[in-house]
Enzyme design. Structure first.
Site, mmCIF file in Angstrom:
data_model
loop_
_atom_site.group_PDB
_atom_site.id
_atom_site.type_symbol
_atom_site.label_atom_id
_atom_site.label_comp_id
_atom_site.label_asym_id
_atom_site.label_seq_id
_atom_site.Cartn_x
_atom_site.Cartn_y
_atom_site.Cartn_z
ATOM 1 N N LYS A 13 0.872 -1.157 0.025
ATOM 2 C CA LYS A 13 -0.064 -0.287 -0.037
ATOM 3 C C LYS A 13 0.834 1.410 -0.245
ATOM 4 C CE LYS A 13 -2.135 -1.177 3.735
ATOM 5 N NZ LYS A 13 -1.296 -2.560 4.156
ATOM 6 N N ARG A 88 -10.226 0.572 8.517
ATOM 7 C CA ARG A 88 -9.547 -0.786 8.806
ATOM 8 C C ARG A 88 -10.497 -1.692 9.472
ATOM 9 N NH1 ARG A 88 -3.683 0.182 8.837
ATOM 10 N NH2 ARG A 88 -2.787 -1.509 9.433
ATOM 11 N N ARG A 127 11.585 -5.209 5.119
ATOM 12 C CA ARG A 127 11.278 -3.881 5.031
ATOM 13 C C ARG A 127 12.436 -2.969 5.949
ATOM 14 N NH1 ARG A 127 5.649 -1.697 5.545
ATOM 15 N NH2 ARG A 127 5.801 -2.660 7.526
ATOM 16 N N ARG A 160 11.143 -1.116 11.088
ATOM 17 C CA ARG A 160 10.000 -0.760 11.843
ATOM 18 C C ARG A 160 9.658 -1.449 13.239
ATOM 19 N NH1 ARG A 160 4.715 0.251 8.337
ATOM 20 N NH2 ARG A 160 3.700 -1.116 9.932
ATOM 21 N N ARG A 171 -0.581 -8.873 13.332
ATOM 22 C CA ARG A 171 -1.217 -7.790 12.525
ATOM 23 C C ARG A 171 -1.803 -8.573 11.323
ATOM 24 N NH1 ARG A 171 4.271 -5.347 11.167
ATOM 25 N NH2 ARG A 171 3.011 -4.306 9.379
#
Ligand code: AP5
Ligand code: MG
Length: 213
Positions: A13, A88, A127, A160, A171
């Site tokens: 996203k 969400r 990431r 992160r 998540r």
């Protein structure tokens, strides 16, 4: 162009929204990014959000809705926006619809970035963000020269805090339970567009542009 980007954690996203923002000159509004900025700035919102985000659960709806209604009221969102990570759950989707009705700017499309769950863990654990430029990178997928460009310039590749395996697993579970039902919600309104989000970042971007045409 007023769009919602739907998709699991790691579906791309943020990656795709940043490109779309640059090409279409419309703001990319990410509740996750705004919450992380609030944490870094030590604001009241940030304090409320920090431990929840660390666990991978959802920050209370009221907090996120407050952030979003303020942000969508900004003049730069009048000509369009890309929402990333919001809504969400059903409550947020219904509140967004009401807010946009009040502003007289209904949503055009909800785009689902569709990726097999098996791929997501590697995208998320790999990431990194360049501390100098904020560029989104990945130690498994980004070209080595892009990673080197950051570190050679004196930047650090930052991970992160919620990108560890345990938090990622939660998540993904939270996504399945709370966010996946929005696929049916937008589909029943005739607003859902699904984009195959497996492949290279460039390929997916081309598909996204074609879907928005
Ligand atoms: P948020 O920041 O929204 O995180 P998320 O939904 O978990 O999604 P991500 O940002 O992890 O993934 P992404 O789809 O943006 O993927 P990206 O482009 O980075 O939310 C974080 C937390 O904030 C939540 O857990 C919650 O606590 C809170 N929160 C936020 N919004 C909320 C709300 N509305 N209500 C309540 N709480 C809220 O890509 C991932 C990696 O993959 C990158 O390294 C990238 O380089 C790489 N990559 C991307 N595309 C490709 C590709 N095609 N091939 C190879 N690698 C790729
Ligand atoms: Mg993101």
């Amino acid at each position: 162009m007023r769009i919602v980007l739907l998709g699991a954690p790691g579906s791309g996203k943020g990656t795709q929204a940043k490109r779309l923002m640059a090409d279409k000159q419309i703001p990319h509004i990410s509740t996750g990014d705004m919450l992380r900025e609030a944490i870094a700035a030590g604001t009241r919102y940030g304090l409320q959000a920090k431990s929840v985000m660390g666990s991978g659960n959802l920050v209370p709806d009221d907090v996120v809705l407050g952030i979003i209604s303020e942000r969508l009221g900004n003049p730069d969102a009048a000509d369009g926006f890309i929402l990333d990570g919001f809504p969400r759950n059903m409550r947020q989707a219904l509140d967004l619809s009401e807010l946009l009705d009040q502003l007289g700017t209904p949503l055009d499309t909800a785009v689902l970035l569709d990726v097999d769950f098996d791929i997501l863990m590697k995208r998320l654990t790999g990431r990194r963000t360049c501390s100098l430029t904020g560029k989104l990178l990945n130690i498994y997928y980004s070209p080595q020269e892009d990673l080197d460009e950051c570190t050679n310039a004196g930047g650090e590749l930052i991970q992160r805090e919620d990108d560890n395996e345990e938090t990622i697993a939660n998540r993904l579970e939270v996504y399945r339970e709370n966010t996946e039902p929005l696929i049916d919600y937008y589909s029943s309104q005739g607003k859902l567009t699904t984009v195959n989000a497996e492949g290279t970042i460039d390929e997916i971007y081309e598909r996204l542009l074609a879907a928005l045409d």
